[in-house]
Design an enzyme around this catalytic site. Sequence first.
Site, PDB file in Angstrom:
ATOM      1  N   LYS A  74      41.726  50.578  26.656  1.00  0.00           N
ATOM      2  CA  LYS A  74      40.526  49.788  26.406  1.00  0.00           C
ATOM      3  C   LYS A  74      39.455  50.338  27.338  1.00  0.00           C
ATOM      4  O   LYS A  74      39.564  50.197  28.555  1.00  0.00           O
ATOM      5  CB  LYS A  74      40.830  48.321  26.740  1.00  0.00           C
ATOM      6  CG  LYS A  74      40.054  47.345  25.906  1.00  0.00           C
ATOM      7  CD  LYS A  74      40.456  45.913  26.224  1.00  0.00           C
ATOM      8  CE  LYS A  74      39.788  45.402  27.469  1.00  0.00           C
ATOM      9  NZ  LYS A  74      39.431  43.976  27.422  1.00  0.00           N
ATOM     10  N   GLU A 106      34.595  40.108  23.741  1.00  0.00           N
ATOM     11  CA  GLU A 106      34.703  41.463  23.191  1.00  0.00           C
ATOM     12  C   GLU A 106      35.205  41.435  21.746  1.00  0.00           C
ATOM     13  O   GLU A 106      36.249  40.840  21.460  1.00  0.00           O
ATOM     14  CB  GLU A 106      35.688  42.304  24.024  1.00  0.00           C
ATOM     15  CG  GLU A 106      35.277  42.344  25.484  1.00  0.00           C
ATOM     16  CD  GLU A 106      36.235  43.143  26.366  1.00  0.00           C
ATOM     17  OE1 GLU A 106      37.091  43.870  25.834  1.00  0.00           O
ATOM     18  OE2 GLU A 106      36.098  43.005  27.598  1.00  0.00           O
ATOM     19  N   ASP A 138      38.822  40.215  22.750  1.00  0.00           N
ATOM     20  CA  ASP A 138      39.111  39.704  24.092  1.00  0.00           C
ATOM     21  C   ASP A 138      38.260  38.448  24.250  1.00  0.00           C
ATOM     22  O   ASP A 138      37.030  38.521  24.313  1.00  0.00           O
ATOM     23  CB  ASP A 138      38.762  40.732  25.176  1.00  0.00           C
ATOM     24  CG  ASP A 138      39.036  40.178  26.579  1.00  0.00           C
ATOM     25  OD1 ASP A 138      39.558  39.043  26.679  1.00  0.00           O
ATOM     26  OD2 ASP A 138      38.732  40.880  27.561  1.00  0.00           O
ATOM     27  N   HIS A 197      29.478  39.327  29.567  1.00  0.00           N
ATOM     28  CA  HIS A 197      29.042  40.728  29.540  1.00  0.00           C
ATOM     29  C   HIS A 197      27.717  40.913  28.820  1.00  0.00           C
ATOM     30  O   HIS A 197      27.225  42.029  28.681  1.00  0.00           O
ATOM     31  CB  HIS A 197      30.093  41.615  28.866  1.00  0.00           C
ATOM     32  CG  HIS A 197      31.349  41.748  29.668  1.00  0.00           C
ATOM     33  ND1 HIS A 197      32.478  42.358  29.185  1.00  0.00           N
ATOM     34  CD2 HIS A 197      31.654  41.358  30.932  1.00  0.00           C
ATOM     35  CE1 HIS A 197      33.435  42.335  30.115  1.00  0.00           C
ATOM     36  NE2 HIS A 197      32.949  41.719  31.179  1.00  0.00           N
ATOM     37  N   GLU A 253      43.236  39.225  23.319  1.00  0.00           N
ATOM     38  CA  GLU A 253      43.408  39.173  24.777  1.00  0.00           C
ATOM     39  C   GLU A 253      42.878  37.847  25.303  1.00  0.00           C
ATOM     40  O   GLU A 253      41.843  37.357  24.826  1.00  0.00           O
ATOM     41  CB  GLU A 253      42.621  40.352  25.360  1.00  0.00           C
ATOM     42  CG  GLU A 253      42.725  40.521  26.861  1.00  0.00           C
ATOM     43  CD  GLU A 253      41.935  41.752  27.296  1.00  0.00           C
ATOM     44  OE1 GLU A 253      41.914  42.762  26.540  1.00  0.00           O
ATOM     45  OE2 GLU A 253      41.312  41.705  28.369  1.00  0.00           O
ATOM     46  N   LYS A 286      44.920  46.851  34.836  1.00  0.00           N
ATOM     47  CA  LYS A 286      43.687  47.212  35.541  1.00  0.00           C
ATOM     48  C   LYS A 286      44.046  47.488  37.002  1.00  0.00           C
ATOM     49  O   LYS A 286      44.484  46.578  37.723  1.00  0.00           O
ATOM     50  CB  LYS A 286      42.698  46.054  35.490  1.00  0.00           C
ATOM     51  CG  LYS A 286      42.090  45.789  34.116  1.00  0.00           C
ATOM     52  CD  LYS A 286      41.319  44.477  34.166  1.00  0.00           C
ATOM     53  CE  LYS A 286      40.385  44.297  32.986  1.00  0.00           C
ATOM     54  NZ  LYS A 286      39.851  42.911  32.938  1.00  0.00           N
ATOM     55  N   SER A 305      34.301  39.249  34.596  1.00  0.00           N
ATOM     56  CA  SER A 305      35.097  38.068  34.215  1.00  0.00           C
ATOM     57  C   SER A 305      36.456  38.211  34.888  1.00  0.00           C
ATOM     58  O   SER A 305      37.464  38.479  34.253  1.00  0.00           O
ATOM     59  CB  SER A 305      35.239  37.970  32.696  1.00  0.00           C
ATOM     60  OG  SER A 305      35.909  39.097  32.177  1.00  0.00           O
ATOM     61  N   GLU A 320      29.507  46.952  28.461  1.00  0.00           N
ATOM     62  CA  GLU A 320      30.501  47.962  28.104  1.00  0.00           C
ATOM     63  C   GLU A 320      30.026  48.854  26.958  1.00  0.00           C
ATOM     64  O   GLU A 320      30.823  49.497  26.278  1.00  0.00           O
ATOM     65  CB  GLU A 320      31.836  47.284  27.764  1.00  0.00           C
ATOM     66  CG  GLU A 320      32.379  46.527  28.974  1.00  0.00           C
ATOM     67  CD  GLU A 320      33.784  45.969  28.792  1.00  0.00           C
ATOM     68  OE1 GLU A 320      34.304  45.980  27.655  1.00  0.00           O
ATOM     69  OE2 GLU A 320      34.361  45.538  29.802  1.00  0.00           O
ATOM     70  N   ASP A 344      45.302  39.194  30.475  1.00  0.00           N
ATOM     71  CA  ASP A 344      44.451  39.945  31.414  1.00  0.00           C
ATOM     72  C   ASP A 344      44.233  39.066  32.644  1.00  0.00           C
ATOM     73  O   ASP A 344      44.941  39.199  33.643  1.00  0.00           O
ATOM     74  CB  ASP A 344      43.146  40.319  30.706  1.00  0.00           C
ATOM     75  CG  ASP A 344      42.089  40.867  31.654  1.00  0.00           C
ATOM     76  OD1 ASP A 344      42.434  41.227  32.784  1.00  0.00           O
ATOM     77  OD2 ASP A 344      40.894  40.932  31.273  1.00  0.00           O
ATOM     78  N   HIS A 360      39.704  49.769  31.559  1.00  0.00           N
ATOM     79  CA  HIS A 360      38.551  49.890  32.456  1.00  0.00           C
ATOM     80  C   HIS A 360      38.157  48.501  32.980  1.00  0.00           C
ATOM     81  O   HIS A 360      38.788  47.499  32.636  1.00  0.00           O
ATOM     82  CB  HIS A 360      37.367  50.501  31.699  1.00  0.00           C
ATOM     83  CG  HIS A 360      36.858  49.609  30.584  1.00  0.00           C
ATOM     84  ND1 HIS A 360      35.643  49.750  29.979  1.00  0.00           N
ATOM     85  CD2 HIS A 360      37.444  48.541  29.953  1.00  0.00           C
ATOM     86  CE1 HIS A 360      35.489  48.827  29.062  1.00  0.00           C
ATOM     87  NE2 HIS A 360      36.566  48.085  29.016  1.00  0.00           N
TER      88      HIS A 360
HETATM   89  P1  PGA Z   1      35.867  42.507  33.383  1.00  0.00           P
HETATM   90  O1  PGA Z   1      36.042  42.488  31.816  1.00  0.00           O
HETATM   91  O2  PGA Z   1      36.045  43.896  33.876  1.00  0.00           O
HETATM   92  O3  PGA Z   1      34.482  41.968  33.560  1.00  0.00           O
HETATM   93  O4  PGA Z   1      36.933  41.572  33.930  1.00  0.00           O
HETATM   94  C1  PGA Z   1      36.975  43.221  31.113  1.00  0.00           C
HETATM   95  C2  PGA Z   1      38.007  42.340  30.472  1.00  0.00           C
HETATM   96  O5  PGA Z   1      37.940  41.098  30.581  1.00  0.00           O
HETATM   97  O6  PGA Z   1      38.934  42.866  29.870  1.00  0.00           O
HETATM   98 ZN    ZN Z   2      39.884  40.772  29.392  1.00  0.00          ZN
END
Ligand code: PGA
Ligand code: ZN
Length: 430
Positions: free
Chosen positions: A395, A166, A244, A157, A292, A344, A45, A207, A319, A372
């Site tokens: 996270k 999430e 999230d 996911h 998030e 990230k 995402s 995840e 994010d 991650h």
């Molecule tokens: P992604 O998801 O690594 O698929 O972007 C993680 C997140 O959205 O925090």
């Molecule tokens: Zn996110």
Amino acid sequence: MGKEFRISKLFAYEVLDSRGNPTLAVECYTEDGTVGSAMVPSGASTGSKEAVELRDGGTRFMGKGVRKAVSNVNEILAEAIVGMDVREQIAIDKRLLFTDGTDNKSRIGANAILGVSLAVSRAAANALGISLFRYLGGSNANLLPTPLMNVINGGVHADNSLDIQEFMIVPVGFSCFSDALRAGVEVYHQIKSILKSKGYSSAVGDEGGFAPSLNTNREALDILSEAIERSGYKLGSNFALALDVAASELYYEDEGAKFYSLPGEKREKLSSEQMVEYFVDLVENYPIVSIEDPMSEYDWEGWELITKELGSRVQLVGDDLFVTNSKIVREGIRRKVANAVLIKLNQVGTLSETLQTVETARLSGYRCIVSHRSGETEDSFIADLAVALGVGQIKTGAPARSDRNAKYNRLLKIENVLGENAVYLGRAVF
Ligand code: PGA
Ligand code: ZN
């Protein structure tokens, strides 16, 4: 400069990530044979402004091969940085950016550049004979992060009907990291029993969290609450909850009209105001401390609204909104949107730009969570990074699947190495 610090060779090759897609492994050698290595994660995402992951296209690996990125490391980036001092991270990262020459790292590939940037920092730590977290964080780095553990997966996911990506449990009422993690594991197993007893699947998502076809988001939150209590912990004081939403995936534009859609909830065409109301209601009914991406990265007005409404009570994390980009974070601070930044490494593509984003955020009182990606490897770099930065939050998914547990296990090691000097806040940092 001693031989142990002078870069003599870069060596990249293709490996597989946790979803079975190819990614890069990079090794950085110095003249005395010291090696630092790294593997690059990959998101699903993704934010639209992330640095560009270079994929080969064609039919090999369904187009996802990274041979071009590998050869960019071995042939182009190696030539650019051989002879430099591994301790000069900023100068090396600048050279990588200059060699790429684009704004979004699309020529060489952010995956190629990040692999090199991280391998260089590991080589420096190894050449100095110190742990990565110590090298990156200095003599005072001793704060173990509170994990935001993603135990129910939805959105892109998982193949279920949950709109929210999430559902996380946050072990806050514990005195050390290992106790907090253990409690999280106990709750994780309890969730599995509850799902089985209700006739739901206990198969997992990307995840490591369970991916049952629950009817509503509230049902997921109820199952988490029940699992926490059945494990003998108190909801609110031992465990908080976090979400999230990854709302950019739920945002649509149709003939000029912009709206959110929550098909799992059977709610279509929600305005930004209605989305905010939806979250206010959740926060009033569950001990949710962090949300998030509650709004889309394309809906800054919605972000302004939710920050006004919930920003003093709840951690609101950008994010896809910020993509670890210090310029976008600065704009967010100016417009008073969100109050925390997800960090990230591969969204921006080098270690030093990542550290700059963390600095920008913290100078304005925005919190940071080291994170991650949904596609991960056994590389545990982010565990060291979280301790080095002392951000107090990480996270890294459910406590299941080795790609996630590599990070938890590394944090357990760091806690053991630090011994009585390790600190766990034992409360929400937010
Ligand atoms: P992604 O998801 O690594 O698929 O972007 C993680 C997140 O959205 O925090
Ligand atoms: Zn996110």
